[in-house]
Design a protein around this motif. Sequence first.
Motif, PDB file in Angstrom:
ATOM      1  N   ILE A  42       0.857  -1.183   0.000  1.00 35.95           N
ATOM      2  CA  ILE A  42       0.000   0.000   0.000  1.00 35.95           C
ATOM      3  C   ILE A  42       0.895   1.235   0.000  1.00 35.95           C
ATOM      4  O   ILE A  42       1.772   1.377   0.857  1.00 35.95           O
ATOM      5  N   LEU A  49       0.164  -6.778   1.537  1.00 31.12           N
ATOM      6  CA  LEU A  49      -1.049  -7.576   1.446  1.00 31.12           C
ATOM      7  C   LEU A  49      -0.837  -8.775   0.539  1.00 31.12           C
ATOM      8  O   LEU A  49      -0.400  -8.629  -0.601  1.00 31.12           O
ATOM      9  N   CYS A  51      -2.533 -11.456  -1.702  1.00 26.77           N
ATOM     10  CA  CYS A  51      -3.786 -11.607  -2.433  1.00 26.77           C
ATOM     11  C   CYS A  51      -3.683 -12.793  -3.392  1.00 26.77           C
ATOM     12  O   CYS A  51      -2.635 -13.022  -3.998  1.00 26.77           O
ATOM     13  N   ASP A  57      -9.499 -10.368  -4.507  1.00 21.06           N
ATOM     14  CA  ASP A  57      -8.742  -9.863  -3.360  1.00 21.06           C
ATOM     15  C   ASP A  57      -8.161  -8.485  -3.587  1.00 21.06           C
ATOM     16  O   ASP A  57      -8.341  -7.570  -2.770  1.00 21.06           O
ATOM     17  N   ILE A  58      -7.429  -8.292  -4.675  1.00 21.11           N
ATOM     18  CA  ILE A  58      -6.772  -7.002  -4.904  1.00 21.11           C
ATOM     19  C   ILE A  58      -7.804  -5.919  -5.182  1.00 21.11           C
ATOM     20  O   ILE A  58      -7.635  -4.767  -4.768  1.00 21.11           O
ATOM     21  N   GLU A  60     -10.798  -5.699  -3.844  1.00 15.39           N
ATOM     22  CA  GLU A  60     -11.332  -5.313  -2.545  1.00 15.39           C
ATOM     23  C   GLU A  60     -10.324  -4.492  -1.748  1.00 15.39           C
ATOM     24  O   GLU A  60     -10.690  -3.549  -1.037  1.00 15.39           O
ATOM     25  N   ALA A  61      -9.052  -4.842  -1.876  1.00 15.58           N
ATOM     26  CA  ALA A  61      -8.012  -4.072  -1.179  1.00 15.58           C
ATOM     27  C   ALA A  61      -8.001  -2.629  -1.640  1.00 15.58           C
ATOM     28  O   ALA A  61      -7.925  -1.695  -0.831  1.00 15.58           O
ATOM     29  N   PHE A  65      -8.860   0.609   0.797  1.00 18.85           N
ATOM     30  CA  PHE A  65      -7.807   1.566   1.115  1.00 18.85           C
ATOM     31  C   PHE A  65      -7.985   2.911   0.411  1.00 18.85           C
ATOM     32  O   PHE A  65      -7.220   3.834   0.680  1.00 18.85           O
ATOM     33  N   LEU A  92      -8.620  -7.283   5.306  1.00 19.18           N
ATOM     34  CA  LEU A  92      -8.397  -5.942   4.757  1.00 19.18           C
ATOM     35  C   LEU A  92      -8.947  -4.847   5.661  1.00 19.18           C
ATOM     36  O   LEU A  92      -8.262  -3.863   5.936  1.00 19.18           O
ATOM     37  N   TYR A  96      -6.714  -2.101   7.696  1.00 15.23           N
ATOM     38  CA  TYR A  96      -6.998  -0.696   7.376  1.00 15.23           C
ATOM     39  C   TYR A  96      -7.346   0.086   8.639  1.00 15.23           C
ATOM     40  O   TYR A  96      -6.866   1.206   8.852  1.00 15.23           O
ATOM     41  N   ASN A 124      -1.708 -12.415   6.091  1.00 16.71           N
ATOM     42  CA  ASN A 124      -1.654 -10.949   6.120  1.00 16.71           C
ATOM     43  C   ASN A 124      -1.356 -10.418   7.518  1.00 16.71           C
ATOM     44  O   ASN A 124      -0.655  -9.413   7.678  1.00 16.71           O
TER      45      ASN A 124
END
Length: 257
Positions: A42, A49, A51, A57-58, A60-61, A65, A92, A96, A124
């Motif tokens: 990030i 992270l 994923c 996954d990515i 949603e990340a 964020f 996530l 966060y 994670n």
Amino acid sequence: MTKHLGFHNKFKKACIATKIISNWPLIIVDKLGIKKKFYYRIRNTNIKLCCRSKSSDINEAVVIFTGEEYPIKHINLENNAIVIDLGGNIGLFSIYLLHNNPLKNIRIITLEPFEKNTLILQENIRINNITQIKIIQKACTDIDGTVNIDTSVRPDAIFVSRTGNKNVESIKLSSLAKQENLPTIDLLKMDIEGSEYDIFEEDYAFIRDNVKKIIMEYHNISEDKNYKYIAKKISNDFLIEHIYDAYSAGVLVATRK
């Protein structure tokens, strides 16, 4: 949930991703499925992270964020706060939240019923050296026992279903609080694909008396299970603010009066 951020537009989606993910070119390789999982960073943080490739996954990340689904002002907590994260997925939201509450002693209990999600969640937590998150591999519903979940959908959209293809353990919210010795829950996060209605039906008295704030994704499923139901159920006890509202789903914050 991504459409409210304009993620249906591929160009805009790519631009947002480059602002959030410092090693964003990996996303291109990710979508090819060459490897089973990728490690993203990030931007302007120390967050890493894990994923799964060719998964949500990515996506949603990036959504989380950006801060648009869960605005920072709504997750700014006091020291020693207790958080319940229902629908933990791969961690996530919890990561966060901790990032945006630095130097605070926050205890998070994350429930995620699907083992494949839990394995990435554990990874994670490990790669970010997090000690404040406790994982419980159960669904939170209206019963203490077992339920079926449907795992034929995206990993972030798995839901409790009578005809689901996998049997998992389930626990009521009130039972969870008793088990973990939680007299008060400062923040209850729910992203549980429709099970929010079962929890409100079974445990609303507990929520009313013991939860200070709720941040949740709700799903407009039917005439009986929709935002109107939620508003009627909680509006006497909580102040409701919409973050996002659309035909099929939305995100709201409810603060106890």
